[in-house]
Structures are given as structure tokens and as C-alpha cells.
Design a protein around this motif. Structure first.
Motif, PDB file in Angstrom:
ATOM      1  N   LEU A  13      -0.404 -10.725   7.907  1.00  0.00           N
ATOM      2  CA  LEU A  13      -1.250 -11.600   8.674  1.00  0.00           C
ATOM      3  C   LEU A  13      -2.175 -12.245   7.397  1.00  0.00           C
ATOM      4  CD1 LEU A  13      -2.213  -9.716  11.731  1.00  0.00           C
ATOM      5  CD2 LEU A  13      -1.100 -12.014  11.369  1.00  0.00           C
ATOM      6  N   LEU A  14      -2.545 -13.521   7.139  1.00  0.00           N
ATOM      7  CA  LEU A  14      -3.249 -14.023   6.185  1.00  0.00           C
ATOM      8  C   LEU A  14      -4.741 -14.176   6.657  1.00  0.00           C
ATOM      9  CD1 LEU A  14      -0.730 -16.816   4.685  1.00  0.00           C
ATOM     10  CD2 LEU A  14      -0.963 -14.383   3.977  1.00  0.00           C
ATOM     11  N   ALA A  15      -5.521 -14.449   5.337  1.00  0.00           N
ATOM     12  CA  ALA A  15      -6.889 -14.504   5.679  1.00  0.00           C
ATOM     13  C   ALA A  15      -7.362 -15.139   6.844  1.00  0.00           C
ATOM     14  CB  ALA A  15      -7.557 -15.042   4.568  1.00  0.00           C
ATOM     15  N   GLY A  16      -8.273 -14.772   7.677  1.00  0.00           N
ATOM     16  CA  GLY A  16      -8.717 -15.719   9.027  1.00  0.00           C
ATOM     17  C   GLY A  16      -8.030 -15.123  10.099  1.00  0.00           C
ATOM     18  N   ALA A  17      -6.851 -14.558  10.074  1.00  0.00           N
ATOM     19  CA  ALA A  17      -5.995 -14.227  11.233  1.00  0.00           C
ATOM     20  C   ALA A  17      -6.730 -13.015  11.892  1.00  0.00           C
ATOM     21  CB  ALA A  17      -4.781 -13.801  11.126  1.00  0.00           C
ATOM     22  N   ASP A  18      -6.627 -12.921  13.344  1.00  0.00           N
ATOM     23  CA  ASP A  18      -7.119 -11.746  14.145  1.00  0.00           C
ATOM     24  C   ASP A  18      -6.141 -10.773  14.270  1.00  0.00           C
ATOM     25  OD1 ASP A  18      -9.833 -12.578  14.115  1.00  0.00           O
ATOM     26  OD2 ASP A  18      -9.215 -14.002  15.800  1.00  0.00           O
ATOM     27  N   GLY A  19      -6.414  -9.314  14.296  1.00  0.00           N
ATOM     28  CA  GLY A  19      -5.337  -8.436  14.707  1.00  0.00           C
ATOM     29  C   GLY A  19      -5.475  -8.187  16.132  1.00  0.00           C
ATOM     30  N   THR A  20      -4.454  -7.910  16.531  1.00  0.00           N
ATOM     31  CA  THR A  20      -4.180  -7.308  18.037  1.00  0.00           C
ATOM     32  C   THR A  20      -3.659  -6.059  18.049  1.00  0.00           C
ATOM     33  OG1 THR A  20      -1.822  -8.515  18.163  1.00  0.00           O
ATOM     34  CG2 THR A  20      -3.937  -9.635  18.903  1.00  0.00           C
ATOM     35  N   PRO A  21      -4.092  -4.966  17.634  1.00  0.00           N
ATOM     36  CA  PRO A  21      -3.665  -3.582  17.752  1.00  0.00           C
ATOM     37  C   PRO A  21      -3.176  -3.253  19.082  1.00  0.00           C
ATOM     38  CG  PRO A  21      -6.125  -3.554  17.489  1.00  0.00           C
ATOM     39  CD  PRO A  21      -5.871  -5.071  17.326  1.00  0.00           C
ATOM     40  N   ALA A  22      -2.180  -2.227  19.261  1.00  0.00           N
ATOM     41  CA  ALA A  22      -1.745  -1.990  20.350  1.00  0.00           C
ATOM     42  C   ALA A  22      -2.765  -0.981  21.001  1.00  0.00           C
ATOM     43  CB  ALA A  22      -0.339  -1.339  20.202  1.00  0.00           C
ATOM     44  N   ALA A  23      -2.960  -0.674  22.296  1.00  0.00           N
ATOM     45  CA  ALA A  23      -3.727   0.120  23.000  1.00  0.00           C
ATOM     46  C   ALA A  23      -3.397   1.660  22.481  1.00  0.00           C
ATOM     47  CB  ALA A  23      -3.859   0.112  24.307  1.00  0.00           C
ATOM     48  N   GLY A  24      -4.440   2.452  22.063  1.00  0.00           N
ATOM     49  CA  GLY A  24      -4.488   3.691  21.720  1.00  0.00           C
ATOM     50  C   GLY A  24      -3.605   3.970  20.353  1.00  0.00           C
ATOM     51  N   ALA A  25      -3.384   2.838  19.442  1.00  0.00           N
ATOM     52  CA  ALA A  25      -2.683   2.985  18.390  1.00  0.00           C
ATOM     53  C   ALA A  25      -3.897   3.827  17.135  1.00  0.00           C
ATOM     54  CB  ALA A  25      -2.581   1.519  17.572  1.00  0.00           C
ATOM     55  N   GLN A  26      -3.237   4.632  16.314  1.00  0.00           N
ATOM     56  CA  GLN A  26      -4.152   5.441  15.536  1.00  0.00           C
ATOM     57  C   GLN A  26      -4.087   4.809  14.151  1.00  0.00           C
ATOM     58  OE1 GLN A  26      -5.570   8.158  16.153  1.00  0.00           O
ATOM     59  NE2 GLN A  26      -4.924   7.363  18.594  1.00  0.00           N
ATOM     60  N   PRO A  27      -5.128   4.894  13.575  1.00  0.00           N
ATOM     61  CA  PRO A  27      -5.530   4.349  12.090  1.00  0.00           C
ATOM     62  C   PRO A  27      -4.492   4.973  11.179  1.00  0.00           C
ATOM     63  CG  PRO A  27      -7.531   5.096  13.046  1.00  0.00           C
ATOM     64  CD  PRO A  27      -6.614   5.370  13.926  1.00  0.00           C
ATOM     65  N   ILE A  28      -3.735   4.066  10.479  1.00  0.00           N
ATOM     66  CA  ILE A  28      -2.765   4.732   9.580  1.00  0.00           C
ATOM     67  C   ILE A  28      -3.194   3.917   8.070  1.00  0.00           C
ATOM     68  CG2 ILE A  28      -0.264   4.647   8.819  1.00  0.00           C
ATOM     69  CD1 ILE A  28       0.245   4.448  11.875  1.00  0.00           C
ATOM     70  N   ASP A  29      -3.071   4.710   7.198  1.00  0.00           N
ATOM     71  CA  ASP A  29      -3.225   4.456   5.940  1.00  0.00           C
ATOM     72  C   ASP A  29      -2.054   4.389   4.817  1.00  0.00           C
ATOM     73  OD1 ASP A  29      -4.000   3.846   3.342  1.00  0.00           O
ATOM     74  OD2 ASP A  29      -5.405   5.319   2.789  1.00  0.00           O
ATOM     75  N   PRO A  30      -1.336   3.150   4.693  1.00  0.00           N
ATOM     76  CA  PRO A  30      -0.147   3.267   4.058  1.00  0.00           C
ATOM     77  C   PRO A  30       0.005   3.858   2.824  1.00  0.00           C
ATOM     78  CG  PRO A  30      -0.993   1.089   4.132  1.00  0.00           C
ATOM     79  CD  PRO A  30      -1.952   2.019   5.055  1.00  0.00           C
ATOM     80  N   GLY A  31      -1.305   4.065   2.070  1.00  0.00           N
ATOM     81  CA  GLY A  31      -1.396   4.788   0.827  1.00  0.00           C
ATOM     82  C   GLY A  31      -1.548   6.091   0.964  1.00  0.00           C
ATOM     83  N   ASN A  32      -1.633   6.690   2.065  1.00  0.00           N
ATOM     84  CA  ASN A  32      -1.619   8.002   2.334  1.00  0.00           C
ATOM     85  C   ASN A  32      -0.049   8.697   2.325  1.00  0.00           C
ATOM     86  OD1 ASN A  32      -2.209  10.726   2.705  1.00  0.00           O
ATOM     87  ND2 ASN A  32      -3.352  10.394   4.651  1.00  0.00           N
ATOM     88  N   HIS A  33       0.501   9.330   1.228  1.00  0.00           N
ATOM     89  CA  HIS A  33       1.769   9.855   1.345  1.00  0.00           C
ATOM     90  C   HIS A  33       1.738  11.274   1.962  1.00  0.00           C
ATOM     91  CE1 HIS A  33       2.934   6.753  -1.997  1.00  0.00           C
ATOM     92  NE2 HIS A  33       2.362   6.171  -0.845  1.00  0.00           N
ATOM     93  N   ALA A  34       0.603  11.621   2.087  1.00  0.00           N
ATOM     94  CA  ALA A  34       0.728  13.098   3.001  1.00  0.00           C
ATOM     95  C   ALA A  34       0.874  13.161   4.360  1.00  0.00           C
ATOM     96  CB  ALA A  34      -0.720  13.774   2.625  1.00  0.00           C
TER      97      ALA A  34
END
Length: 353
Positions: free
Chosen positions: A319-340
């Protein structure tokens, strides 16, 4: 009148005329005396026996005699058996058949933004906001030094690590793969047993946990986006292990950060950062090591910002700049930089970097 069969001078003395018919086959006394009858002595009979047409035999002591041809055949069998034993012992880890078929398992995780997507502050320095730990290109892969394992030498492990590094560069960093649709360079690393699987993923990518092309490589739709920077930022590590005594296993976990803009956008256009985490498991047997090829058996890809409802099988869909996200209901925050945290998730909300 006398017998007409008798000669005029009469029959010879001591015989009758009827014996004349045998005269041609009867030896006279002088012939018989001239004939010499010789009987061989015992020594001569023994000497003549060596001229008989018999096969030569070789004496083996108490075992008796064996024909020379049989002995040659026996020696040939012994040599063949010895060679088989030698090669069987000297190559105990040789595999009779290489694995083939659909071996790769793929998990794709879209990370939807929690709000509208923002462009980077400075298009000329798109990675300025990244946390420490990221490096340019192959340097960020963090390829370790090779070390011997229980069943593989240091040289073999080093060769496997080098093959993995070159595969990651070809499949995650090369612009020809990322934005130009090239796949041949990546395919060259795939072991022959998986190439048909790879080709099917290229021809008909589908998110069925086996035939997503983005399980093999990272690529963006050139009709939608373009690279806004020549470099790619990378952070991560590799782990060396053994699946079994004949299989070396290397697991990689890296986060790649790409600077993207809309396809055809001019210089200075808004730039969006796309984050892709790839957790891959590679396996090698000794034939793979010799040919500098690998088997990719497990692939997990997280990508964001990306809409949860879109398919990631053929392309990563940023999604490029200006686009809105549509997260799924109940989706948890995920950091793709967190390898733990494990990479495999359901659709989540993009968090962190």
C-alpha cells in the motif's frame, strides 16, 4: 577231359586251384619276415601321454587342481566384490535418489496498516527512520563463518552458507527479480528435484501453501510500483543445523526494507517504505553441495503495509502513501523487524518499523 578252371600246366604243388582267388590278399613269407612289430616301453608310454589334448590345470596344494580359466574367473569375481565393498565403505553417506516433488511449504502474512499510509519525510533518504541494526544489501544478511557440524566439514558448511547468501541476494535484493519479473537466476539455485515445483509456482502462483511464487522470491508488480532507491536495507541472521546425518540445514530470518513509489512517478514523488520479513529453511545433501544448489523446504513471508484481503501469491502488494488500511477484526500488532516472535501468523496489523 580235365577241369577247364585249372591251368594247362596243372595246379601248383600243395594247393588247389580254388585258393587262387585269395592269392592277392595273402602275404607271402618274405613280407611277413620283413614286417617289424614294435611295442612301446613303459617309459615311452608315459612320455607320450603329455601330448594329449587336455586343458591345463593349476595345482592348489591340498585343494587339488583347478582349470586355468576357472581360476581367472574366480579372481575376477573377487576383484569385483572387493571394489564394491571398498566403495560402499568409502561413501557411506551417498544417497541413491535425490528428493523430488512438492517439498516447499509456504505461509504468507499480510500486515495491514492501522491507519493511512504515510510517505517518508525525505524521499532522498527513505531509510532515515529505521532503527539501528540495518545494513545495505548483502552486508545485512549477517552470514556467519562456516564451522564443522557432527557430520559435515567446515568446507561443506561454508559452501552451503555461500549458496544461501547468493540465493538471498538473487531472490530478495536483485532489481531484475524485484521489479523486472526475472526468475531464471533464482531457479538456477533450486535443486533439480524442486525445479518443476518452482516452474509451476511461476506459471500459476496460488496461495495453497505450496505454490506461491513469493515463497521463493520477493517481487513487486511493475505495473503498480517502482524502486525509489538503489539499495535495500537488511537485518537478520542465519542458523546452522542438521536435519539428519546426511542433511545439512540452514535457517535464515531476515527483514528487508524497500523504498517504493508509484510506477511511472517522477523523481521527488512520494516514497513509501515496504517491510518484508522472510524466514526460510534450506536443506542440502552432498550432491546439492557439490552442485551449489539448495532445497527450500519452508518459507514464511510477512509483508506490510499490505491489504489483508489481497493475494500475495504472485506479487507482494504494498500500500503506497495515502492508502488506508483495513485491518482484520481482532488482528494483533506485528513488528516484522522483531525476530524474537515466530514469523508465521494470520493477517496482522503492521507495527514497529
Amino acid at each position: 577231359m580235365g577241369d577247364p578252371r585249372e591251368p594247362p600246366e596243372g595246379a601248383p604243388d600243395g594247393g588247389s586251384g580254388s585258393d587262387d582267388e585269395y592269392r592277392s590278399v595273402v602275404f607271402d613269407e618274405s613280407f611277413v619276415r620283413a614286417a617289424r612289430i614294435q611295442e612301446l616301453s613303459a617309459r615311452e608310454r608315459l612320455a607320450s601321454s603329455f601330448g594329449r589334448a587336455t586343458r591345463p590345470r593349476i595345482r592348489l596344494g591340498p585343494l587339488g587342481t583347478v582349470p586355468r580359466q576357472a581360476l581367472a574367473l574366480l579372481l575376477l569375481i573377487l576383484l569385483a566384490f572387493s571394489a564394491a565393498v571398498y566403495f560402499g565403505i568409502s561413501t557411506p553417506n551417498r544417497q541413491t535418489a535425490r528428493p523430488e516433488g512438492s517439498q516447499l511449504t509456504v505461509s504468507l502474512v499480510a500486515l495491514s496498516p492501522a491507519s493511512a499510509v504515510h510517505a517518508v519525510a525525505d524521499p532522498a533518504a527513505p531509510f532515515a527512520a529505521l532503527p539501528p541494526g540495518y545494513s545495505d544489501g548483502a552486508i545485512g544478511l549477517g552470514t556467519p563463518a562456516g564451522a564443522a557440524t557432527e557430520h559435515f566439514s567446515k568446507i561443506e558448511v561454508t559452501k552451503a552458507l555461500d549458496t544461501v547468501q547468493r540465493y538471498l541476494v538473487a531472490s530478495s535484493l536483485a532489481p531484475t527479480t524485484l521489479i523486472q519479473g526475472a526468475t531464471a537466476e533464482v531457479r538456477a539455485f533450486v535443486t533439480p528435484g524442486e525445479q518443476a515445483h518452482f516452474d509451476a509456482s511461476v506459471a500459476h502462483p496460488v496461495d495453497d501453501r505450496h505454490h506461491a511464487l513469493t515463497g521463493w522470491l520477493v517481487r513487486f508488480d511493475p505495473a503498480q510500483v517502482a524502486l525509489a532507491a538503489d539499495s535495500v536495507k537488511v537485518a537478520g541472521a542465519m542458523r546452522i543445523d542438521e536435519a539428519d546425518s546426511t542433511t545439512l540445514q540452514i535457517t535464515t530470518d531476515h527483514t528487508f526494507v524497500y523504498a517504493l513509489k508509484a510506477a511511472g512517478a517522477p523523481s521527488g514523488a512520494p516514497v513509501t517504505v515496504e517491510t518484508v520479513r522472510r524466514q526460510l529453511t534450506f536443506q542440502f545433501d552432498r550432491l546439492d553441495l557439490a552442485s551449489a544448489q539448495l532445497r527450500l523446504v519452508d518459507s514464511v513471508l510477512q509483508a506490510g503495509p499490505a491489504p489483508c484481503g489481497s493475494s500475495l501469491a504472485g506479487y507482494v502488494q504494498p500500500l503506497l502513501a495515502g492508502a488506508d488500511g483495513t485491518p482484520a477484526a481482532g488482528a494483533q500488532p506485528i513488528d516484522p523487524g522483531n525476530h524474537a516472535r515466530p514469523a508465521w501468523q494470520v493477517c496482522g496489523v503492521l507495527a514497529g518499523s
